[in-house]
Design a protein around this motif. Structure first.
Motif, short mmCIF file in Angstrom:
data_model
loop_
_atom_site.label_atom_id
_atom_site.label_comp_id
_atom_site.label_asym_id
_atom_site.label_seq_id
_atom_site.Cartn_x
_atom_site.Cartn_y
_atom_site.Cartn_z
N ARG A 176 1.28 4.49 -2.97
CA ARG A 176 0.92 5.88 -2.64
C ARG A 176 2.02 6.88 -3.00
NH1 ARG A 176 -1.62 4.14 2.96
NH2 ARG A 176 -3.76 3.86 2.30
N THR A 232 -13.43 -0.22 3.00
CA THR A 232 -13.21 1.01 3.74
C THR A 232 -13.16 2.22 2.81
OG1 THR A 232 -12.00 -0.17 5.46
CG2 THR A 232 -11.60 2.20 5.31
N VAL A 233 -12.46 2.10 1.70
CA VAL A 233 -12.36 3.20 0.73
C VAL A 233 -13.74 3.54 0.18
CG1 VAL A 233 -11.51 3.81 -1.57
CG2 VAL A 233 -9.95 2.80 0.11
N ARG A 283 -7.21 -8.81 3.00
CA ARG A 283 -6.89 -7.45 3.45
C ARG A 283 -7.22 -6.43 2.36
NH1 ARG A 283 -2.29 -4.92 6.67
NH2 ARG A 283 -3.02 -2.78 6.62
N PHE A 284 -6.91 -6.79 1.12
CA PHE A 284 -7.23 -5.91 0.00
C PHE A 284 -8.73 -5.66 -0.08
CE2 PHE A 284 -8.43 -5.48 -4.49
CZ PHE A 284 -7.76 -4.31 -4.80
N MET A 290 0.82 -1.19 0.00
CA MET A 290 0.00 0.00 0.00
C MET A 290 0.86 1.25 0.00
SD MET A 290 -3.51 0.38 0.45
CE MET A 290 -4.72 -0.39 1.46
N ASP A 300 -9.81 -3.38 2.72
CA ASP A 300 -9.38 -2.01 2.45
C ASP A 300 -10.27 -1.36 1.39
OD1 ASP A 300 -7.36 -2.07 4.31
OD2 ASP A 300 -5.77 -2.44 2.86
#
Length: 159
Positions: A5, A61-62, A54-55, A1, A58
């Motif tokens: 970024r 969440t996004v 996990r992806f 991640m 995530d």
């Protein structure tokens, strides 16, 4: 991640700094790690599954952060997962065929109004291939610890 970024992808690599562009960069890194884990066979399947889980979490969440309502989350997550899986499969096939195929997979991953130039797609294709080679030297223990060293951005994420 953290690697996905880095500003270098949106500046020097010319990926659009949009939700779709950031998703592409994240998927490219996910692909590189999954590709490496697949080389380990059965012993790395749990780690690959943990990474996929996990992806997905995530992404949920996004989606919530950008305002998708609770009722729309499952459908959107399925859509994101399908798009991600499609790109990962395309990249796996493309990697075996060479840079032109990787360029085509990367280019096709973005909406028409955000498509990368051929030069930008080629830079990303080279980066993906360099990353695949670099991760061949990484141990599964290092991957599990998140201590992954990606090449060639002249910019390092924080630990």
């Amino acid at each position: 991640m953290a690697q996905a970024r880095l500003p270098v992808f949106y500046q020097r690599f010319e990926v659009p700094d949009t939700l779709e562009g950031r998703f592409l960069v994240l998927l490219l890194h996910l692909f590189v790690v999954h590709h490496r884990l697949k080389a380990e066979g059965q012993s790395a399947l749990d780690l690959a599954q943990d990474l996929a889980d996990r992806f997905s979490a995530d992404m949920e969440t996004v989606l919530r952060e950008i305002g998708v309502g609770d009722l729309g989350i499952p459908k959107k997550v399925r859509g994101v997962a399908a798009a991600g899986a499609s790109l990962l499969e395309a990249l796996e096939r493309a990697l075996a065929s060479g840079d032109e195929a990787v360029v085509a997979a990367v280019t096709g991953a973005l909406p028409a109004d955000q498509r990368l130039s051929e030069a930008a797609s080629l830079r990303l294709a080279h980066y993906v291939r360099r990353s695949v080679r670099a991760l061949e030297a990484e141990s599964v223990t290092a991957l599990a610890a998140g201590a992954i060293r990606f090449p060639g951005t002249n910019d390092r994420p924080e630990a």
